[in-house]
Design a protein around this motif. Sequence first.
Motif, PDB file in Angstrom:
ATOM      1  N   HIS A 169       0.800  -1.223   0.000  1.00  0.00           N
ATOM      2  CA  HIS A 169       0.000   0.000   0.000  1.00  0.00           C
ATOM      3  C   HIS A 169       0.834   1.274   0.000  1.00  0.00           C
ATOM      4  CE1 HIS A 169      -3.155  -2.912   0.885  1.00  0.00           C
ATOM      5  NE2 HIS A 169      -3.931  -2.018   0.313  1.00  0.00           N
ATOM      6  N   PHE A 215      -6.103  -0.762   2.672  1.00  0.00           N
ATOM      7  CA  PHE A 215      -5.480   0.322   3.428  1.00  0.00           C
ATOM      8  C   PHE A 215      -5.827   0.217   4.907  1.00  0.00           C
ATOM      9  CE2 PHE A 215      -4.811   2.635  -0.608  1.00  0.00           C
ATOM     10  CZ  PHE A 215      -3.551   3.173  -0.369  1.00  0.00           C
ATOM     11  N   ALA A 240      -5.953   6.844   1.611  1.00  0.00           N
ATOM     12  CA  ALA A 240      -6.428   5.583   1.000  1.00  0.00           C
ATOM     13  C   ALA A 240      -7.053   5.819  -0.367  1.00  0.00           C
ATOM     14  CB  ALA A 240      -7.430   4.899   1.934  1.00  0.00           C
ATOM     15  N   GLU A 243      -6.220   2.386  -4.104  1.00  0.00           N
ATOM     16  CA  GLU A 243      -6.275   1.000  -3.648  1.00  0.00           C
ATOM     17  C   GLU A 243      -5.714   0.077  -4.719  1.00  0.00           C
ATOM     18  OE1 GLU A 243      -5.847  -1.290  -1.489  1.00  0.00           O
ATOM     19  OE2 GLU A 243      -7.541  -0.632  -0.260  1.00  0.00           O
ATOM     20  N   SER A 244      -5.044  -0.993  -4.286  1.00  0.00           N
ATOM     21  CA  SER A 244      -4.425  -1.958  -5.195  1.00  0.00           C
ATOM     22  C   SER A 244      -5.480  -2.797  -5.897  1.00  0.00           C
ATOM     23  CB  SER A 244      -3.478  -2.861  -4.400  1.00  0.00           C
ATOM     24  OG  SER A 244      -4.140  -3.357  -3.249  1.00  0.00           O
TER      25      SER A 244
END
Length: 430
Positions: A169, A215, A240, A243-244
């Motif tokens: 992250h 996150f 945040a 995000e992945s």
Amino acid sequence: MSHWDDARARAALRRLFDAAVRSADPRAILADHLPEPPAPSSGGRVVVVGAGKSAAVMAAAVEAAWAGVPMQGLVVTRYGHAVPTTRIEVVEASHPVPDAAGERAAARILQAVQGLTEHDLVLALISGGGSALMPLAAPGLTLADKQAVNRALLACGATINEMNVLRRHLSAIKGGRLAAAAHPARVVTLAISDVPGDDPAAIASGPTVPDPSSFQEARAIVARYGIDLPPAVRAHLDAAEDESPKPGDPRLARAEYRMIATPLMALRAAAREAEAMGLTPLILGDALEGEAREVGTLLAGIARSVAAHGVPVPRPAVLLSGGETTVTLGGAQGAGGRNGECLLGLAASLAAHPGIWGLMADTDGIDGAGSNAGALATSDTLASSRDMGVDPIAALAGHRSHDVFQALGDLVITGPTLTNVNDFRAILIA
């Protein structure tokens, strides 16, 4: 029962360790896991990228197996781990604390997979250490931020999986972002696992697989260990915003993952070698975690049970285990890695128990910050170290296991093995 003297036991333990490392050598195993390259008629290209302690030797194995296949690419490995290649560029960088060379390599790797077509193949060569070797920070963060976080993580006692949640992250390339950047090309990852449980999202922080963490989880890890973060890192985690990629992300639909070596495969290779020497092997697990010295105490208890009762396995036997223990430094900054500390914990618990020997080492050839892979302990370890002027109990308390085994000449030194399937522990009970 045949007699096991000190020399024979030492040789047997080293033979088991060597068998475990050999089973994970990319030069022997990688070719069997390669996919079909793009058909020449398709016009598809092969782009090879990768990161980890084994990245360079994996790249050399790809070149050897695909001698007639045009390819290009770049992999990054630890300083001192490069091997000669002709078509795939190899860059060296710092591990475990990242440096600018790794940052530049990660940026080039991300660029190399962009602008591809559905006919192209990205071959990703991923192994342990890849996370620190590809420190491409998320927008708004710097390399110095990443270095500070890495140092804090290494000292706080967090597990490797927890470390990787946080790393994913704070990155522009990990947590599936590399595979997402390669879309719509086909992505095939060949991986060597160095993490407990072989979770693809944890190996090198999962650059080519969906990231199931969030996150929120990353912030919880920071709170759990009281990690002091740079202001920019804390602000990034709180915001945040980026995000992945998660499971089901269409950009990762053509990403495939192939595990070519794992801790359990290495332990099974050692077990076969043990049987050939007349030992009864027992694999206790490939994912043992916990404070290193406490794991050593636990393993000593099992070894005493084998010696006294033949339970859970009859003598002569060898207890095998893998996984990654933790050393919580606190204020101490001694010399000695987690394997040395686990082994000294074993020796301290066993005291002078006869007929028990132990070897614990990292399969990459480097335990902690030292130049040794690990060490070997006998029933004489405590007494002999005191005779050499080293207090083993004080050394254990101060995280100075290296001092004990160096004084005794019992360090296991291999140099870089160019592979990494995590820690290897073998306890022989005669």
